[in-house]
Design a protein around this motif. Structure first.
Motif, PDB file in Angstrom:
ATOM      1  N   TRP A 168       4.834 -27.642 -10.430  1.00 49.55           N
ATOM      2  CA  TRP A 168       4.537 -26.393 -11.123  1.00 49.55           C
ATOM      3  C   TRP A 168       3.447 -26.592 -12.179  1.00 49.55           C
ATOM      4  CZ3 TRP A 168       4.837 -21.439 -10.554  1.00 49.55           C
ATOM      5  CH2 TRP A 168       4.688 -20.581 -11.663  1.00 49.55           C
ATOM      6  N   ASN A 169       3.544 -27.670 -12.939  1.00 49.02           N
ATOM      7  CA  ASN A 169       2.521 -27.948 -13.957  1.00 49.02           C
ATOM      8  C   ASN A 169       1.150 -28.158 -13.323  1.00 49.02           C
ATOM      9  OD1 ASN A 169       4.309 -27.760 -16.105  1.00 49.02           O
ATOM     10  ND2 ASN A 169       4.819 -29.940 -16.085  1.00 49.02           N
ATOM     11  N   LEU A 170       1.114 -28.846 -12.197  1.00 41.71           N
ATOM     12  CA  LEU A 170      -0.155 -29.057 -11.492  1.00 41.71           C
ATOM     13  C   LEU A 170      -0.716 -27.732 -10.984  1.00 41.71           C
ATOM     14  CD1 LEU A 170       0.805 -32.237  -9.424  1.00 41.71           C
ATOM     15  CD2 LEU A 170      -0.985 -32.142 -11.173  1.00 41.71           C
ATOM     16  N   LEU A 171       0.158 -26.893 -10.440  1.00 40.07           N
ATOM     17  CA  LEU A 171      -0.276 -25.604  -9.904  1.00 40.07           C
ATOM     18  C   LEU A 171      -0.853 -24.719 -11.013  1.00 40.07           C
ATOM     19  CD1 LEU A 171      -0.407 -23.689  -7.461  1.00 40.07           C
ATOM     20  CD2 LEU A 171       1.909 -22.967  -7.993  1.00 40.07           C
ATOM     21  N   ILE A 172      -0.168 -24.665 -12.147  1.00 35.26           N
ATOM     22  CA  ILE A 172      -0.638 -23.858 -13.273  1.00 35.26           C
ATOM     23  C   ILE A 172      -1.953 -24.403 -13.828  1.00 35.26           C
ATOM     24  CG2 ILE A 172      -0.119 -23.193 -15.663  1.00 35.26           C
ATOM     25  CD1 ILE A 172       1.414 -21.633 -13.489  1.00 35.26           C
ATOM     26  N   SER A 173      -2.050 -25.721 -13.903  1.00 36.52           N
ATOM     27  CA  SER A 173      -3.231 -26.352 -14.506  1.00 36.52           C
ATOM     28  C   SER A 173      -4.473 -26.254 -13.636  1.00 36.52           C
ATOM     29  CB  SER A 173      -2.945 -27.831 -14.800  1.00 36.52           C
ATOM     30  OG  SER A 173      -1.867 -27.972 -15.701  1.00 36.52           O
ATOM     31  N   TYR A 174      -4.282 -26.312 -12.308  1.00 40.43           N
ATOM     32  CA  TYR A 174      -5.439 -26.487 -11.430  1.00 40.43           C
ATOM     33  C   TYR A 174      -5.658 -25.393 -10.390  1.00 40.43           C
ATOM     34  CZ  TYR A 174      -5.529 -31.273 -13.245  1.00 40.43           C
ATOM     35  OH  TYR A 174      -5.594 -32.372 -14.055  1.00 40.43           O
ATOM     36  N   ARG A 175      -4.869 -24.300 -10.447  1.00 41.03           N
ATOM     37  CA  ARG A 175      -5.029 -23.319  -9.372  1.00 41.03           C
ATOM     38  C   ARG A 175      -6.401 -22.658  -9.374  1.00 41.03           C
ATOM     39  NH1 ARG A 175      -0.255 -19.269 -11.283  1.00 41.03           N
ATOM     40  NH2 ARG A 175      -0.892 -18.980 -13.445  1.00 41.03           N
ATOM     41  N   ASN A 176      -7.085 -22.683 -10.527  1.00 39.52           N
ATOM     42  CA  ASN A 176      -8.451 -22.165 -10.584  1.00 39.52           C
ATOM     43  C   ASN A 176      -9.489 -23.277 -10.507  1.00 39.52           C
ATOM     44  OD1 ASN A 176      -7.587 -19.448 -10.888  1.00 39.52           O
ATOM     45  ND2 ASN A 176      -7.201 -19.818 -13.063  1.00 39.52           N
ATOM     46  N   GLU A 177      -9.036 -24.512 -10.347  1.00 44.12           N
ATOM     47  CA  GLU A 177      -9.936 -25.670 -10.269  1.00 44.12           C
ATOM     48  C   GLU A 177      -9.454 -26.585  -9.152  1.00 44.12           C
ATOM     49  OE1 GLU A 177      -9.815 -27.568 -14.078  1.00 44.12           O
ATOM     50  OE2 GLU A 177     -10.118 -25.695 -15.165  1.00 44.12           O
ATOM     51  N   THR A 178      -9.400 -26.048  -7.938  1.00 43.28           N
ATOM     52  CA  THR A 178      -8.809 -26.812  -6.839  1.00 43.28           C
ATOM     53  C   THR A 178      -9.607 -28.064  -6.491  1.00 43.28           C
ATOM     54  OG1 THR A 178      -9.917 -25.353  -5.253  1.00 43.28           O
ATOM     55  CG2 THR A 178      -7.639 -24.827  -5.834  1.00 43.28           C
ATOM     56  N   GLU A 179     -10.883 -28.096  -6.886  1.00 41.09           N
ATOM     57  CA  GLU A 179     -11.672 -29.312  -6.630  1.00 41.09           C
ATOM     58  C   GLU A 179     -11.116 -30.491  -7.423  1.00 41.09           C
ATOM     59  OE1 GLU A 179     -13.534 -27.255 -10.152  1.00 41.09           O
ATOM     60  OE2 GLU A 179     -12.794 -26.618  -8.179  1.00 41.09           O
ATOM     61  N   ASN A 180     -10.510 -30.212  -8.577  1.00 44.72           N
ATOM     62  CA  ASN A 180      -9.919 -31.292  -9.374  1.00 44.72           C
ATOM     63  C   ASN A 180      -8.625 -31.804  -8.754  1.00 44.72           C
ATOM     64  OD1 ASN A 180     -11.937 -31.390 -11.334  1.00 44.72           O
ATOM     65  ND2 ASN A 180     -11.019 -29.720 -12.507  1.00 44.72           N
ATOM     66  N   ILE A 181      -7.872 -30.903  -8.114  1.00 46.60           N
ATOM     67  CA  ILE A 181      -6.690 -31.335  -7.362  1.00 46.60           C
ATOM     68  C   ILE A 181      -7.113 -32.286  -6.252  1.00 46.60           C
ATOM     69  CG2 ILE A 181      -5.198 -30.442  -5.496  1.00 46.60           C
ATOM     70  CD1 ILE A 181      -3.740 -30.398  -7.981  1.00 46.60           C
ATOM     71  N   THR A 182      -8.229 -31.953  -5.585  1.00 38.33           N
ATOM     72  CA  THR A 182      -8.728 -32.801  -4.495  1.00 38.33           C
ATOM     73  C   THR A 182      -9.099 -34.185  -5.014  1.00 38.33           C
ATOM     74  OG1 THR A 182      -9.530 -30.887  -3.248  1.00 38.33           O
ATOM     75  CG2 THR A 182     -10.479 -33.021  -2.683  1.00 38.33           C
ATOM     76  N   LYS A 183      -9.697 -34.254  -6.195  1.00 37.24           N
ATOM     77  CA  LYS A 183     -10.071 -35.549  -6.781  1.00 37.24           C
ATOM     78  C   LYS A 183      -8.833 -36.414  -7.031  1.00 37.24           C
ATOM     79  CE  LYS A 183     -14.303 -33.986  -9.100  1.00 37.24           C
ATOM     80  NZ  LYS A 183     -14.895 -33.653 -10.426  1.00 37.24           N
ATOM     81  N   ILE A 184      -7.770 -35.802  -7.573  1.00 38.58           N
ATOM     82  CA  ILE A 184      -6.539 -36.561  -7.842  1.00 38.58           C
ATOM     83  C   ILE A 184      -5.914 -37.008  -6.518  1.00 38.58           C
ATOM     84  CG2 ILE A 184      -4.252 -36.517  -8.910  1.00 38.58           C
ATOM     85  CD1 ILE A 184      -5.323 -34.242 -10.735  1.00 38.58           C
ATOM     86  N   TRP A 185      -5.868 -36.102  -5.558  1.00 45.63           N
ATOM     87  CA  TRP A 185      -5.315 -36.390  -4.222  1.00 45.63           C
ATOM     88  C   TRP A 185      -6.025 -37.578  -3.589  1.00 45.63           C
ATOM     89  CZ3 TRP A 185      -7.966 -34.923   0.537  1.00 45.63           C
ATOM     90  CH2 TRP A 185      -7.184 -35.012   1.697  1.00 45.63           C
TER      91      TRP A 185
END
Length: 237
Positions: A168-185
């Motif tokens: 949930w924290n990841l979703l709230i933090s990065y839902r408008n910055e999905t490219e940053n989720i990809t970097k962590i992934w």
């Protein structure tokens, strides 16, 4: 929030299938947990062994803003990785969305969209994590549980709560910055860009270098030619 609404079922075919059929009856963020599944499933319709002792559950999302299914996969992959690493278990993501430990699968993630009149109305994310369940002899070479790694049982409710809070924290933090989720992934991925790997292409095993990784394709340089690999089963360990 994820998990404010929770339903626990003793035995069911699949938590994903249950939520897909009953999504109208649940709120956004609801979860359905099964003590055991009789027809748990993984990617591409493959079966997932789900006896008592594991963590088998699905999360329902009814997003106002549509996110690609891959974003949910990445969020839960990262959440599971980082929760397990706090337990000193060095897991990694085997592209695209399986969680592995020392060459053996410990967790699978399956996101599915629910569409009405070609419009996505809900997303279901299924999680299957081997926790305290015994791995049958025929799967011991390819699968492992947390109990086998830590030599003790792990509290399933702790894992459920920790994974959902982190997701949930990841979703709230990065839902408008999905490219940053990809970097962590990508940080937790195996293989990584630049790695040399062997792949099965048209029943021929070839060696190449990973050029680029997307959610559904590994681009591999084989003798100067870029080849797209779209299945984890094409990668030769």
């Amino acid at each position: 929030m994820i998990g404010e609404e929770i339903e626990v079922l003793y035995e069911i075919d699949s938590t994903n299938e249950f939520l897909k059929k009953n999504y109208k009856s649940f709120h956004d963020g609801a979860i359905v947990v099964a003590i055991k599944q009789t027809a748990g499933k993984g990617r591409m319709g493959r079966s997932w062994y789900s006896p008592e002792g594991g963590l088998w559950y699905s999360v329902l999302f009814k997003p106002k803003i549509h996110l690609n299914l891959h974003v949910y996969t990445k969020i839960f992959s990262i959440a599971i990785i980082e929760v397990l690493r706090k337990l000193k278990i060095k897991v990694y993501i085997k592209w695209p969305n399986d969680i592995y430990y020392s060459g053996k699968k410990i967790c699978g993630i399956l996101p599915e969209a629910i569409s009405v009149n070609n419009r996505v109305v809900a997303i279901v994310v299924g999680i299957g994590l081997n926790v305290n369940n015994d791995i049958p002899p025929e799967l011991k070479d390819i699968a492992i549980s947390l109990k086998d790694i830590l030599k003790k049982k792990v509290k399933i409710t702790y894992l459920l709560d920790s994974i959902n809070k982190h997701a949930w924290n990841l979703l709230i933090s990065y839902r408008n910055e999905t490219e940053n989720i990809t970097k962590i992934w990508k940080k937790y991925l195996v293989p990584r860009e630049g790695d040399k790997i062997k792949v099965n292409v048209n029943n021929e095993i070839v060696e190449g270098t990973v050029l680029k990784i997307s959610e559904d394709t590994l681009y591999v340089d084989v003798g100067g030619k870029a080849i797209g690999v779209q299945s984890i089963h094409q990668i030769i360990d």
